[in-house]
Design an enzyme around this catalytic site. Structure first.
Site, PDB file in Angstrom:
ATOM      1  CB  SER A  79      -0.187  -9.207 -16.937  1.00 39.55           C
ATOM      2  OG  SER A  79       1.233  -9.918 -15.798  1.00 39.55           O
ATOM      3  CG  HIS A  84      -0.108  -8.107 -20.214  1.00 36.53           C
ATOM      4  ND1 HIS A  84      -1.649  -8.689 -20.432  1.00 36.53           N
ATOM      5  CD2 HIS A  84       0.512  -8.748 -20.189  1.00 36.53           C
ATOM      6  CE1 HIS A  84      -1.476 -10.209 -20.243  1.00 36.53           C
ATOM      7  NE2 HIS A  84       0.277  -9.679 -19.974  1.00 36.53           N
ATOM      8  CE  LYS A 107       0.128 -11.843 -22.509  1.00 35.26           C
ATOM      9  NZ  LYS A 107       1.459 -12.291 -23.305  1.00 35.26           N
TER      10      LYS A 107
END
Length: 397
Positions: free
Chosen positions: A186, A214, A244
C-alpha cells in the site's frame, strides 16, 4: 487523580513525535468521503482515500444497506457463534467465495481482525512464518500473536525467500512454515511476485497467505491479485478487506472449506466480536455484484491512475515503482513531507503525508490514491497544484 508517571510519559513522547515530524494530525471530514471532501469548511480534491471504486457513497450500495437494515435491524445482536449469524451473513460469505473462486469464505469485522485471527488460528510456537519486510502492520501483529518464529524476508527478493525457506525446512525445527505477503503493497503500489512465490512454496511445502487488502477490487478485474495471476487453486489464504475498493467495512478470508471451518471455530476476533451489521453485509454484496457484472469502475480507476502517474512523473516528482493506481510522491525528510502535505491542503488538494513508522525513515511521502470517481478536470487541478507546491518547496525544479 491520574497517574503522574503516565502523564509524564505521554507529554514527553508526544512532544518528541511533534519535534521529529512524526505526529499525525487527524482531520474530520464534514460529509461523505468522495472525490471531493470538506475539511474545516473548505472543499478539497481528495487524494487520500482507499475508496478506489467510489463505492462508499454509491447510491446503489446505500439503497441495499437501508433495505437490509429495515429487514434485519441495525445490528446482528451477538457474536457469530451464538446467534449473530443471520441469513445475510451466510449470503455474503457465499458471494465472496464465488467472487474469489474458492470453496468457502468467512467474513470478519475488519481487515486487521482477519490477520490477527487467521494467522494465529493456524500458526503457533512450533511453526515459522516467512514474512516480507514491508508487510502491513496487521500482518506483523498477527504473526507476533501466533507465537511462531518470524523470519523477515527482504522485500520482493525471491532469492532471499528461497534461501530462508530452505534453511527453515532443513533446520527441522518447525512443524509448519508459512510465507505471507501483501498482494499489493500500500505504500509503494508494487505487486507481489505470486508466480515465483508459488513455485518456491511448492518446492518447500510452504503455506501461502496473501493479504490482498489493496488488490481486491483493483487487480484481476476486481477479483484480486491472486485472480490476476490465475493462481486461485495455489494460494491457501486469500485475505481481503471490504472497506477499501468494496467501500464499506469488514474483511474476509477465502480458501478451502476445511480452512474456513477451522477459522470459524478458532479465529478469536470471529468468535468474540459481534458480527458485521446487516446493512454493511448487504452493501458489500451489492458492491461485489457490481464488480462481477461490469468493469466500468475498475477501468476508470486504472485510467485515472495512469493519467496521474504520467502527469506527476512529467513534472519531475519521484513516484517510485508503483504497478497500481497507488501513486506515492517520495519527498524524503519527514518534516518536509508534512510541510508539503500542508501546503497542498492550503491550495485545495487533500493528500496526507506518510512518515515513519508507516514507511522507513528518510522516505517520507505524500501518497495519492486516484479513484474511479475522479474526473480528469479534478486531476488536472491536482497536477497544477503539485507543480506550484513542488517548485515552492524545491522538491522539483
Amino acid at each position: 487523580m491520574t497517574s503522574q508517571k503516565l502523564n509524564s510519559f505521554l507529554e514527553s513522547n508526544l512532544q518528541e513525535l511533534k519535534d521529529n515530524g512524526l505526529y499525525n494530525e487527524i482531520d474530520t471530514i464534514q460529509g461523505p468521503n468522495g472525490a471531493e471532501i470538506t475539511v474545516n469548511g473548505k472543499r478539497l480534491i481528495n487524494m487520500s482515500s482507499n475508496n478506489y471504486l467510489g463505492f462508499s457513497n454509491d447510491e446503489r450500495l446505500k439503497a441495499k444497506a437501508n433495505e437490509a437494515t429495515d429487514i434485519y435491524g441495525v445490528g446482528a445482536g451477538a457474536v457469530r457463534t451464538i446467534n449473530g449469524t443471520q441469513t445475510i451473513h451466510d449470503e455474503l460469505e457465499d458471494k465472496i467465495a464465488a467472487f474469489k473462486q474458492t470453496e468457502a469464505a468467512v467474513a470478519f469485522q475488519s481487515g486487521f481482525n482477519c490477520n490477527m485471527g487467521a494467522i494465529s488460528a493456524v500458526m503457533n510456537k512450533h511453526d515459522a512464518i516467512l514474512s516480507d519486510e514491508l508487510n502491513h502492520a496487521s500482518i506483523i501483529d498477527g504473526c507476533r500473536l501466533s507465537g511462531a518464529k518470524v523470519i523477515r524476508v527482504k522485500h520482493q527478493d525471491m532469492d532471499d525467500l528461497r534461501a530462508k525457506a530452505k534453511e527453515a525446512v532443513e533446520s527441522g525445527l518447525y512443524e509448519k512454515i508459512m510465507y505471507i505477503t501483501d498482494g499489493v503493497f500500500s505504500m509503494d503500489g508494487d505487486v507481489a511476485k505470486l508466480p515465483e512465490i508459488v513455485e518456491i512454496a511448492e518446492e518447500f511445502d510452504l503455506i501461502t497467505y496473501v493479504d490482498d487488502a489493496h488488490g481486491s477490487g483493483v487487480m484481476g478485474k476486481g477479483a484480486g491479485t491472486v485472480k490476476h495471476f490465475g493462481l486461485q487453486d495455489k494460494i491457501d489464504f486469500q485475505m481481503g478487506t471490504l472497506s477499501k475498493a468494496v467501500g464499506v467495512v469488514g474483511g474476509y478470508v477465502a480458501g478451502t472449506q476445511n480452512l474456513i471451518d477451522w477459522l470459524k471455530v478458532r479465529a478469536r476476533p470471529f468468535l468474540f466480536s459481534t458480527s458485521l451489521t446487516p446493512g454493511a453485509a448487504a452493501a458489500c454484496m451489492e458492491a461485489i455484484d457490481i464488480m462481477t457484472n461490469s468493469t466500468d469502475e475498475h477501468d476508470r480507476l486504472w485510467d485515472n491512475g495512469r493519467y496521474l502517474k504520467e502527469g506527476l512523473k512529467n513534472l519531475g516528482f519521484e513516484i517510485g515503482n508503483s504497478e497500481t493506481p497507488i501513486t506515492p510522491c517520495i519527498i524524503g525528510e519527514e518534516k518536509k513531507a508534512q510541510a508539503f502535505s500542508k501546503r497542498l491542503t492550503e491550495e485545495g488538494v487533500y493528500a496526507k503525508s506518510i512518515v515513519f513508522p508507516t514507511v522507513p525513515r528518510g522516505t517520507g511521502r505524500v501518497r495519492n490514491m486516484p479513484t474511479a470517481a475522479h474526473t480528469k478536470e479534478q486531476l488536472d487541478k491536482v497536477l497544477a497544484i503539485y507543480e506550484k507546491v513542488g517548485k515552492e518547496l524545491n522538491v522539483i525544479s
